[in-house]
Structures are given as C-alpha cells and as structure tokens.
Design an enzyme around this catalytic site. Structure first.
Site, PDB file in Angstrom:
ATOM      1  N   ASP A  78       1.237  -1.298  -0.094  1.00 25.58           N
ATOM      2  CA  ASP A  78       0.603   0.345  -0.028  1.00 25.58           C
ATOM      3  C   ASP A  78       0.267   0.978   0.179  1.00 25.58           C
ATOM      4  OD1 ASP A  78      -2.655  -1.046   0.414  1.00 25.58           O
ATOM      5  OD2 ASP A  78      -2.564  -1.092   1.951  1.00 25.58           O
ATOM      6  N   LYS A 121      -3.310   3.985  -4.073  1.00 23.24           N
ATOM      7  CA  LYS A 121      -4.363   3.413  -3.386  1.00 23.24           C
ATOM      8  C   LYS A 121      -4.365   6.050  -2.574  1.00 23.24           C
ATOM      9  CE  LYS A 121      -6.640   0.111  -1.979  1.00 23.24           C
ATOM     10  NZ  LYS A 121      -6.308  -1.248  -0.622  1.00 23.24           N
ATOM     11  N   MET A 151      -7.941   7.430  10.171  1.00 24.78           N
ATOM     12  CA  MET A 151      -8.645   8.356   8.254  1.00 24.78           C
ATOM     13  C   MET A 151      -9.496   9.761   8.805  1.00 24.78           C
ATOM     14  SD  MET A 151      -8.775   5.573   6.411  1.00 24.78           S
ATOM     15  CE  MET A 151     -10.197   4.654   7.290  1.00 24.78           C
TER      16      MET A 151
HETATM   17  O1  LIG Z   1      -7.871  12.962   6.391  1.00 28.34           O
HETATM   18  C1  LIG Z   1      -7.826  11.837   6.849  1.00 28.34           C
HETATM   19  O2  LIG Z   1      -6.895  11.837   7.612  1.00 28.34           O
HETATM   20  C2  LIG Z   1      -7.536  10.454   6.047  1.00 28.34           C
HETATM   21  C3  LIG Z   1      -7.417  10.235   4.313  1.00 28.34           C
HETATM   22  C4  LIG Z   1      -7.580   8.828   3.889  1.00 28.34           C
HETATM   23  C5  LIG Z   1      -8.519   8.696   3.989  1.00 28.34           C
HETATM   24  N1  LIG Z   1      -8.087   7.323   2.723  1.00 28.34           N
HETATM   25  C6  LIG Z   1      -7.510   6.425   3.423  1.00 28.34           C
HETATM   26  C7  LIG Z   1      -6.889   8.511   3.640  1.00 28.34           C
HETATM   27  C8  LIG Z   1      -4.785   8.403   4.330  1.00 28.34           C
HETATM   28  C9  LIG Z   1      -4.132   8.799   3.808  1.00 28.34           C
HETATM   29  O3  LIG Z   1      -4.577   9.017   2.314  1.00 28.34           O
HETATM   30  O4  LIG Z   1      -2.575   9.165   4.306  1.00 28.34           O
HETATM   31  C10 LIG Z   1      -5.960   5.552   2.953  1.00 28.34           C
HETATM   32  C11 LIG Z   1      -6.844   4.321   3.180  1.00 28.34           C
HETATM   33  N2  LIG Z   1      -8.345   4.367   3.191  1.00 28.34           N
HETATM   34  C12 LIG Z   1      -8.413   2.519   3.554  1.00 28.34           C
HETATM   35  C13 LIG Z   1      -7.003   2.674   3.405  1.00 28.34           C
HETATM   36  C14 LIG Z   1      -6.582   0.358   3.156  1.00 28.34           C
HETATM   37  C15 LIG Z   1      -7.274  -0.194   2.275  1.00 28.34           C
HETATM   38  O5  LIG Z   1      -8.056   0.674   1.314  1.00 28.34           O
HETATM   39  O6  LIG Z   1      -6.272  -0.812   2.191  1.00 28.34           O
HETATM   40  C16 LIG Z   1      -5.805   3.691   2.998  1.00 28.34           C
HETATM   41  C17 LIG Z   1      -4.953   3.414   2.990  1.00 28.34           C
HETATM   42  C18 LIG Z   1      -4.363   3.055   1.719  1.00 28.34           C
HETATM   43  C19 LIG Z   1      -2.622   3.076   1.200  1.00 28.34           C
HETATM   44  O7  LIG Z   1      -1.819   2.841   2.701  1.00 28.34           O
HETATM   45  O8  LIG Z   1      -2.524   3.106   0.111  1.00 28.34           O
HETATM   46  C20 LIG Z   1      -9.539   2.446   3.891  1.00 28.34           C
HETATM   47  C21 LIG Z   1     -10.373   2.618   3.350  1.00 28.34           C
HETATM   48  N3  LIG Z   1     -11.044   3.933   3.263  1.00 28.34           N
HETATM   49  C22 LIG Z   1     -11.902   4.217   3.949  1.00 28.34           C
HETATM   50  C23 LIG Z   1     -12.879   2.659   4.148  1.00 28.34           C
HETATM   51  C24 LIG Z   1     -14.500   2.763   5.387  1.00 28.34           C
HETATM   52  C25 LIG Z   1     -15.336   2.072   3.924  1.00 28.34           C
HETATM   53  O9  LIG Z   1     -14.960   2.115   2.843  1.00 28.34           O
HETATM   54  O10 LIG Z   1     -15.970   1.694   4.200  1.00 28.34           O
HETATM   55  C26 LIG Z   1     -11.865   1.897   4.595  1.00 28.34           C
HETATM   56  C27 LIG Z   1     -11.693   0.874   4.587  1.00 28.34           C
HETATM   57  C28 LIG Z   1     -11.470   0.535   5.902  1.00 28.34           C
HETATM   58  C29 LIG Z   1     -12.104  -0.515   6.162  1.00 28.34           C
HETATM   59  O11 LIG Z   1     -11.438  -1.969   6.326  1.00 28.34           O
HETATM   60  O12 LIG Z   1     -13.026  -1.109   7.173  1.00 28.34           O
HETATM   61  C30 LIG Z   1     -12.825   5.531   3.680  1.00 28.34           C
HETATM   62  C31 LIG Z   1     -12.597   6.494   3.095  1.00 28.34           C
HETATM   63  N4  LIG Z   1     -11.309   6.927   3.473  1.00 28.34           N
HETATM   64  C32 LIG Z   1     -11.212   8.091   3.261  1.00 28.34           C
HETATM   65  C33 LIG Z   1     -12.246   8.563   2.619  1.00 28.34           C
HETATM   66  C34 LIG Z   1     -12.462  10.087   1.424  1.00 28.34           C
HETATM   67  C35 LIG Z   1     -11.659  10.059   0.151  1.00 28.34           C
HETATM   68  C36 LIG Z   1     -11.845  10.994  -0.609  1.00 28.34           C
HETATM   69  O13 LIG Z   1     -11.502  12.053   0.223  1.00 28.34           O
HETATM   70  O14 LIG Z   1     -12.026  11.466  -2.175  1.00 28.34           O
HETATM   71  C37 LIG Z   1     -13.708   7.496   2.968  1.00 28.34           C
HETATM   72  C38 LIG Z   1     -14.403   8.009   1.466  1.00 28.34           C
HETATM   73  C39 LIG Z   1     -14.110   6.397   0.110  1.00 28.34           C
HETATM   74  O15 LIG Z   1     -12.747   6.615  -0.160  1.00 28.34           O
HETATM   75  O16 LIG Z   1     -15.066   6.783  -0.472  1.00 28.34           O
HETATM   76  C40 LIG Z   1     -10.207   8.960   3.433  1.00 28.34           C
HETATM   77  C1  LIG Z   2      -6.078   3.064   6.136  1.00 28.90           C
HETATM   78  S1  LIG Z   2      -6.026   3.153   7.822  1.00 28.90           S
HETATM   79  C2  LIG Z   2      -5.491   1.746   8.347  1.00 28.90           C
HETATM   80  C3  LIG Z   2      -4.720   1.381   9.485  1.00 28.90           C
HETATM   81  C4  LIG Z   2      -3.254   0.440   9.913  1.00 28.90           C
HETATM   82  N1  LIG Z   2      -3.995  -0.665   9.154  1.00 28.90           N
HETATM   83  C5  LIG Z   2      -2.786  -0.079  11.215  1.00 28.90           C
HETATM   84  O1  LIG Z   2      -3.739  -0.612  11.705  1.00 28.90           O
HETATM   85  O2  LIG Z   2      -2.104   0.978  11.418  1.00 28.90           O
HETATM   86  C6  LIG Z   2      -4.782   4.499   7.880  1.00 28.90           C
HETATM   87  C7  LIG Z   2      -5.058   5.438   9.175  1.00 28.90           C
HETATM   88  O3  LIG Z   2      -4.024   4.515   9.954  1.00 28.90           O
HETATM   89  C8  LIG Z   2      -3.687   5.962  11.036  1.00 28.90           C
HETATM   90  N2  LIG Z   2      -1.825   5.976  10.484  1.00 28.90           N
HETATM   91  C9  LIG Z   2      -1.164   4.597   9.376  1.00 28.90           C
HETATM   92  N3  LIG Z   2       0.389   5.191   9.441  1.00 28.90           N
HETATM   93  C10 LIG Z   2      -0.143   6.505  11.129  1.00 28.90           C
HETATM   94  C11 LIG Z   2       1.744   6.582  11.693  1.00 28.90           C
HETATM   95  N4  LIG Z   2       2.665   6.553  10.832  1.00 28.90           N
HETATM   96  N5  LIG Z   2       1.255   7.712  11.449  1.00 28.90           N
HETATM   97  C12 LIG Z   2       0.295   7.698  11.986  1.00 28.90           C
HETATM   98  N6  LIG Z   2      -0.865   8.283  11.929  1.00 28.90           N
HETATM   99  C13 LIG Z   2      -0.745   6.434  11.138  1.00 28.90           C
HETATM  100  C14 LIG Z   2      -3.885   7.173   9.583  1.00 28.90           C
HETATM  101  O4  LIG Z   2      -4.774   8.039  10.562  1.00 28.90           O
HETATM  102  C15 LIG Z   2      -4.462   6.618   8.547  1.00 28.90           C
HETATM  103  O5  LIG Z   2      -4.991   7.519   8.124  1.00 28.90           O
END
Ligand SMILES: O=C(O)CCc1c2[nH]c(c1CC(=O)O)Cc1[nH]c(c(CC(=O)O)c1CCC(=O)O)Cc1[nH]c(c(CC(=O)O)c1CCC(=O)O)Cc1[nH]c(c(CCC(=O)O)c1CC(=O)O)C2
Ligand SMILES: C[S@@+](CC[C@H](N)C(=O)[O-])C[C@H]1O[C@@H](n2cnc3c(N)ncnc32)[C@H](O)[C@@H]1O
Length: 315
Positions: free
Chosen positions: A63, A83, A194
């Site tokens: 990821d 992603k 997130m």
């Molecule tokens: O603002 C923040 O702090 C968080 C931003 C953030 C999001 N996803 C993110 C991050 C972390 C990052 O990018 O650094 C980054 C994120 N979201 C997620 C993952 C893990 C993965 O997809 O494998 C990751 C990490 C992906 C990576 O590392 O490449 C997962 C995720 N996003 C989301 C959900 C909830 C769901 O789908 O039901 C879930 C599933 C959680 C679970 O397993 O229960 C939803 C989400 N997250 C987010 C959004 C907003 C999207 C937008 O702004 O257009 C949305 C809404 C959507 O995508 O439909 C925001």
């Molecule tokens: C999609 S979730 C995944 C969480 C992950 N599976 C875990 O157990 O840490 C991503 C979120 O984890 C948190 N996160 C992941 N890495 C982080 C870091 N190095 N420092 C602070 N928050 C972090 C942030 O809130 C970010 O938006």
C-alpha cells in the site's frame, strides 16, 4: 488463515508463524501472505515481517502509506499501489490483478499493509477475495498505528483514574459517510484514524452531537515512527485551527480524551527530548537513537541471512 493455538498440546504440533516458510511451487499457485508493516519505523517490524520482506524470491505488493525505510528492506520485486483517497476501489482491483497474476505463476506474494492488516485495512475483504479464488492467505499481525502512534507521541491510551476504555474509529465510512459517534464518556479514550480531512466537522460533531465538553484534550500524532513525526496537542475547541496553522496532514492519528494530558510534562521531556506543549507542535527528538536503531535492522538482517545460509548448508 493460520490460527495460532494458545497452548501446545503434546499430540498436535503447534503451527507458529515462525514455522511458515514460503516455498515456490512449480505445480500450483504460490502462497499469499497479508503482512502488517507497523506504523513506519522499520525497527517496529516483526521478525516474521523482516524474514518475508527480505526473501528475494517474493513479490511484495504494498500500500502507498508504507514508509520508505520499510520498502527499502525488500529484496525481491516491489509494486506499490496508487491508492489515493477517492480512487481506492480502482487501485484495489489493480492490487488483486497483480497478486493473482503472480500467484498463478507459482510465485509467493506478500501483500504489505500499513499497521495491522485487520484494523481499517480491508484485510478481511482481501482474505475473502482470495479465499473465493482458492487461495487461503496467511495473515501476519503488525503493530497498529491506532496503538503505536499515540504511544510514540507520548500519549498512554489508558491510565488509571483517567481512562479505562478505548474506542477506535474511522473518520470516513464507505463513500465518504461520517460514522456514528459514541456519546461522551469521561473515562473513555477515542482514537480516530483517517480523520484529518474532516477534523473541524469531527470536533464540532463531538461537541454538539456527542456531548463532549469543549475543553476535552486532543492529541494528534502525524507520521508516527517516521523521521518527520510531529505531535500536536490542543482541545476540541482549538484543535482544528491549530492543525490548520501547523499544516498537519495524513497519515495522522487523532486521540480524544483526558489521557492526552497525562504525560504532558516530565518523563518524556527529560528522556527523549520530546516536548509536549499545549497548542505547540514538536518534532521527534533529533536522536542518535535513530542511527542506532537502523544499525540494529542491518544487524538483524545479517543474522537472518547467516542463519538461512547455515540452514541451506545443512540441507
Ligand atoms: O484525512 C485523513 O486523515 C484520512 C485520509 C485518508 C482516506 N483514506 C486513506 C487516508 C489516509 C491517507 O491518504 O493518508 C487511505 C486508506 N483508506 C483505506 C486504506 C486501506 C485500504 O484501502 O487497504 C487506506 C490506506 C491505503 C494505502 O496505504 O495505500 C481504507 C478505507 N477507506 C475508507 C474505508 C471505509 C469504507 O470503505 O467503508 C476504508 C476501509 C476500512 C476498513 O477496512 O474497515 C473510506 C475513506 N477513507 C477516506 C475517504 C475519503 C476519500 C476522499 O477524500 O475522497 C473515504 C471514503 C471513500 O473512499 O469512499 C480518506
Ligand atoms: C487506512 S488506515 C490503516 C490503519 C492500519 N491498518 C493500522 O492498523 O495502523 C490509515 C490510517 O492509519 C493511521 N496511520 C497509519 N500510519 C500512521 C502513522 N505512521 N502515523 C500516524 N497515523 C498513522 C492514520 O490515521 C491513517 O489515516
């Protein structure tokens, strides 16, 4: 899954993660491991993770949020999914296609996920996806940012007399929805993942809809375990302004509750040069320990290689 039984029975041998050695199969599909990478510091990887990442025959599909120093440990091929928020489903399909293509060629694949694969990481979905296609993944835990980031930022999630329960929530639900909030409880710590993108509305909702006092302490740990980790402290009333002023960005973990103030002075300040000040941002101490720790990774890697070559010599 590979479940690890709690007790060894004299008749059934326990299968530990350490017994799992991926071997390329010329006749069938390769093995798939869902691997937790922890929050970002390579020294917080499990030994299992180090072993899998340094296997040159393995394809690692990572990821985006996994840190560079961890990716640098990969000895085989590495693919990183693009992603970004908003295009996650497209990237998820790409990940599945990459994994399936390599697995069907008999190659072992490590699906590398930030933190722990089963905490807001789609880990369960991925298990079901591969299971439906006849491949049973092995799942290896990692240290979740939800637990590690607060600690690295000097926030104990529980503390006697302050907090006796923890709730871990996402800021975003499916298709951008806002998940329901739990009503204020004075002895509860709430950890939001997130949620930086909607910190202002989250703070307002906590006050207006969930009954939180405006002065409730909030801590934000940005990029925990990475070289540029920062910690911000404030309260529900001012945290959105402070985060904006200091340009706090994802990935960050938000902690809400009295525990954010518990270690505010004293111990950490003296020990690590980490200073927690109200409304002020602090960088992780410029530490020699970082160099020592990265030396430790090299040492562990060498030790592992020596053990592997000794094992090969015995075969
Ligand atoms: O603002 C923040 O702090 C968080 C931003 C953030 C999001 N996803 C993110 C991050 C972390 C990052 O990018 O650094 C980054 C994120 N979201 C997620 C993952 C893990 C993965 O997809 O494998 C990751 C990490 C992906 C990576 O590392 O490449 C997962 C995720 N996003 C989301 C959900 C909830 C769901 O789908 O039901 C879930 C599933 C959680 C679970 O397993 O229960 C939803 C989400 N997250 C987010 C959004 C907003 C999207 C937008 O702004 O257009 C949305 C809404 C959507 O995508 O439909 C925001
Ligand atoms: C999609 S979730 C995944 C969480 C992950 N599976 C875990 O157990 O840490 C991503 C979120 O984890 C948190 N996160 C992941 N890495 C982080 C870091 N190095 N420092 C602070 N928050 C972090 C942030 O809130 C970010 O938006």
């Amino acid at each position: 899954f590979t479940f690890v039984p709690l007790k060894r029975s004299p008749t059934t041998p326990t299968r530990l993660f350490s017994d799992y050695v991926p071997a390329p199969s010329p006749t069938g599909p390769g093995t798939l491991t869902l691997l937790g990478a922890g929050p970002g510091d390579p020294t917080l990887l499990t030994l299992k993770a180090l072993q899998l990442l340094t296997d040159p025959a393995t394809l690692v599909v990572s990821d985006r949020l996994v840190s560079r120093p961890i990716l640098d440990l990969v000895k085989g091929n590495l693919l990183i999914a693009n992603k970004n928020p908003g295009c996650a489903d497209l990237a998820q399909n790409e990940i599945y296609n990459w994994c399936m293509a390599s697995l069907s060629l008999g190659k072992n694949v490590v699906r590398l996920k930030i933190g722990d694969p089963f905490i807001f990481g789609r880990g369960g979905e991925e298990v079901l996806y591969f299971r439906e296609r006849g491949i049973e993944p092995v799942v290896v835990p990692g240290i979740s940012a939800s637990l590690a980031a607060p600690l690295l930022g000097g926030i104990p999630l529980t503390h006697r007399g302050v907090s006796n329960q923890i709730v871990i929530c996402t800021g975003y639900g499916r298709e951008g929805t806002s998940p329901d909030l739990i009503k204020y409880h004075p002895e509860q710590t709430v950890v939001f993942l997130m949620a930086i993108g909607r910190l202002r509305s989250l703070s307002e909702r906590l006050i207006k809809m969930a009954g939180y006092p405006r002065e409730t302490e909030v801590g934000i740990v940005e990029k925990a375990g990475c070289e540029d980790q920062r910690t911000l402290r404030g309260n529900l009333n001012n945290i959105a302004d402070l985060a904006e002023a200091h340009e706090i960005i994802p990935p960050s973990t938000i902690v809400v509750g009295g525990v954010c103030a518990v270690l505010e002075s004293g111990m950490l300040e003296k020990k690590d040069g980490l200073k927690l000040l109200d409304g002020e941002i602090v960088d992780l101490a410029e530490s020699k320990s970082k160099e020592i720790l990265s030396g430790e990774v090299d040492r562990l890697r060498k030790e592992l290689e020596e053990k592997e070559s000794a094992l090969r010599g015995m075969q």
